[in-house]
Design a protein around this motif. Structure first.
Motif, PDB file in Angstrom:
ATOM      1  N   UNK A 108      -1.377   9.283   2.793  1.00 34.24           N
ATOM      2  CA  UNK A 108      -2.732   9.260   2.274  1.00 34.24           C
ATOM      3  C   UNK A 108      -3.404  10.626   2.150  1.00 34.24           C
ATOM      4  N   UNK A 109      -2.637  11.701   2.129  1.00 30.87           N
ATOM      5  CA  UNK A 109      -3.280  12.989   1.904  1.00 30.87           C
ATOM      6  C   UNK A 109      -2.371  14.150   2.252  1.00 30.87           C
ATOM      7  N   UNK A 110      -2.806  15.327   1.852  1.00 30.60           N
ATOM      8  CA  UNK A 110      -2.068  16.559   2.143  1.00 30.60           C
ATOM      9  C   UNK A 110      -2.335  16.991   3.576  1.00 30.60           C
ATOM     10  N   UNK A 111      -1.285  17.520   4.219  1.00 31.60           N
ATOM     11  CA  UNK A 111      -1.432  17.964   5.607  1.00 31.60           C
ATOM     12  C   UNK A 111      -0.533  19.176   5.842  1.00 31.60           C
ATOM     13  N   UNK A 112      -1.029  20.154   6.615  1.00 30.82           N
ATOM     14  CA  UNK A 112      -0.153  21.212   7.089  1.00 30.82           C
ATOM     15  C   UNK A 112       0.908  20.581   7.980  1.00 30.82           C
ATOM     16  N   UNK A 113       2.154  20.979   7.767  1.00 33.66           N
ATOM     17  CA  UNK A 113       3.270  20.360   8.480  1.00 33.66           C
ATOM     18  C   UNK A 113       4.085  21.476   9.109  1.00 33.66           C
ATOM     19  N   UNK A 122      -4.226  13.296  -4.912  1.00 32.96           N
ATOM     20  CA  UNK A 122      -4.822  11.988  -5.156  1.00 32.96           C
ATOM     21  C   UNK A 122      -4.101  11.256  -6.278  1.00 32.96           C
ATOM     22  N   UNK A 123      -3.830  11.945  -7.388  1.00 31.53           N
ATOM     23  CA  UNK A 123      -3.165  11.303  -8.528  1.00 31.53           C
ATOM     24  C   UNK A 123      -1.778  10.794  -8.139  1.00 31.53           C
ATOM     25  N   UNK A 132       4.248   0.674  -6.557  1.00 27.44           N
ATOM     26  CA  UNK A 132       4.695  -0.294  -5.551  1.00 27.44           C
ATOM     27  C   UNK A 132       4.143  -1.684  -5.856  1.00 27.44           C
ATOM     28  N   UNK A 133       2.900  -1.743  -6.308  1.00 22.31           N
ATOM     29  CA  UNK A 133       2.341  -3.039  -6.721  1.00 22.31           C
ATOM     30  C   UNK A 133       3.199  -3.661  -7.819  1.00 22.31           C
ATOM     31  N   UNK A 134       3.553  -2.848  -8.819  1.00 26.15           N
ATOM     32  CA  UNK A 134       4.311  -3.348  -9.967  1.00 26.15           C
ATOM     33  C   UNK A 134       5.730  -3.767  -9.591  1.00 26.15           C
ATOM     34  N   UNK A 135       6.346  -3.047  -8.630  1.00 18.95           N
ATOM     35  CA  UNK A 135       7.742  -3.285  -8.279  1.00 18.95           C
ATOM     36  C   UNK A 135       7.913  -4.291  -7.135  1.00 18.95           C
ATOM     37  N   UNK A 136       6.801  -4.772  -6.573  1.00 18.50           N
ATOM     38  CA  UNK A 136       6.906  -5.722  -5.479  1.00 18.50           C
ATOM     39  C   UNK A 136       7.391  -5.100  -4.187  1.00 18.50           C
ATOM     40  N   UNK A 137       6.947  -3.876  -3.911  1.00 15.02           N
ATOM     41  CA  UNK A 137       7.323  -3.158  -2.692  1.00 15.02           C
ATOM     42  C   UNK A 137       6.093  -3.040  -1.793  1.00 15.02           C
ATOM     43  N   UNK A 138       6.257  -3.379  -0.531  1.00 14.94           N
ATOM     44  CA  UNK A 138       5.144  -3.321   0.419  1.00 14.94           C
ATOM     45  C   UNK A 138       5.012  -1.893   0.949  1.00 14.94           C
ATOM     46  N   UNK A 139       3.830  -1.292   0.859  1.00 16.30           N
ATOM     47  CA  UNK A 139       3.654   0.057   1.375  1.00 16.30           C
ATOM     48  C   UNK A 139       3.328   0.077   2.867  1.00 16.30           C
ATOM     49  N   UNK A 140       3.742   1.136   3.524  1.00 11.27           N
ATOM     50  CA  UNK A 140       3.179   1.496   4.818  1.00 11.27           C
ATOM     51  C   UNK A 140       2.407   2.780   4.574  1.00 11.27           C
ATOM     52  N   UNK A 141       1.102   2.743   4.785  1.00 10.98           N
ATOM     53  CA  UNK A 141       0.250   3.895   4.510  1.00 10.98           C
ATOM     54  C   UNK A 141       0.303   4.848   5.700  1.00 10.98           C
ATOM     55  N   UNK A 142       0.859   6.051   5.453  1.00  5.90           N
ATOM     56  CA  UNK A 142       1.026   7.033   6.523  1.00  5.90           C
ATOM     57  C   UNK A 142      -0.250   7.857   6.662  1.00  5.90           C
TER      58      UNK A 142
END
Length: 277
Positions: A108-113, A122-123, A132-142
């Protein structure tokens, strides 16, 4: 929440095989690790892959082969990383979805790693979410920092719920550049998660020495667990991790002490809004 969803992240893209000989990098090693961890109580395997030189790759053929091998040998939910390594281009990260996993990560965003930058415009986030919605894949939002939960609220408000309708996030804690792996930080995130759609769930990942504090804090607040050699290669001070089984067994032990035993793979699919296998 009466049970605990346990995810194992066995490899990652950061540690080298030379530095961590126990790291599973071949498909056979990954399948063997997955089978062992499933037997102990893991329900999801979070997958990064390596090439023949044990270097991180997003090679489409190897991704498809890995997904197929894991499905053939286990009933685990296969969750592919769309993050790859911090140097991977966006097009290759989006193409991960073409390997048709049941689940994939969506940061969910850019981070120093550490010394690098994990870039998530964002795009790009919107593109990943809607594909993922279109392909039927469930996301895990990191989630690497508290503000990224607000970004997730914006994403859901503008582009709708994920496939399956259930929102599940993973709090990645203790990355140099992100939020700390502390109980206080987890509690702050827990408060923000309450502003997500009703029924949303979260797992938590403690990097390195924050592993145990994060496990305890997550269980105490109704959260779930992610462990594995992607996130920590030291079991205790001066004691290297010998296998991913060690880390999963410890997480299972804590979950049982909390009277929240591991969810089965079928229960995990039900929780996440997935079609039963």
């Amino acid at each position: 929440m009466t049970g605990t969803l346990i995810t194992v992240a066995p490899t990652g893209a950061e540690s080298s095989k030379a530095a961590v000989p126990a790291l599973p990098v071949t498909i056979d090693e990954l399948v063997a690790t997955a089978k062992e961890c499933e037997a102990l109580g893991a329900a999801i395997v979070h997958v990064h892959i390596r090439d023949d030189a044990a270097e991180p790759t997003l090679d489409q053929g190897r991704l498809r082969e890995t997904v197929a091998a894991l499905r053939q040998s286990t009933d685990l939910i296969v969750q592919l990383s769309s993050g790859g390594a911090v140097t991977d281009p966006e097009a290759d990260r989006l193409a991960v979805l073409d390997a048709r996993p049941e689940m994939a990560s969506c940061t969910m965003g850019t981070v120093n790693f550490g010394d690098g930058v994990f870039l998530n415009r964002w795009e790009f986030i919107v593109d990943l979410h809607t594909r993922m919605q279109d392909k039927g894949i469930v996301p895990e939002y990191e989630i690497f920092d508290l503000g990224q939960l607000t970004t997730l609220q914006r994403l859901l408000a503008q582009h709708g719920l994920p496939y399956g309708g259930h929102v599940h996030v993973d709090l990645v804690m203790g990355v140099p550049g992100g939020m700390p792996g502390t109980a206080a930080a987890l509690v702050a995130c827990h408060q923000a998660i309450r502003d997500l759609p009703a029924g949303s769930t979260f797992s938590a990942t403690g990097i390195g020495r924050s592993t145990i504090p994060v496990i305890l804090a997550s269980l105490a607040t109704g959260g779930h667990l992610r462990v594995g050699m992607e996130d920590t290669v030291t079991y205790a001070k001066g004691r290297p991790v010998e296998s991913n089984m060690q880390l999963v067994a410890r997480a299972v032990g804590f979950a049982q002490l909390a009277q929240r035993p591991p969810l089965t793979t079928a229960e995990a699919r039900e929780l996440l809004g997935m079609v039963a296998r």
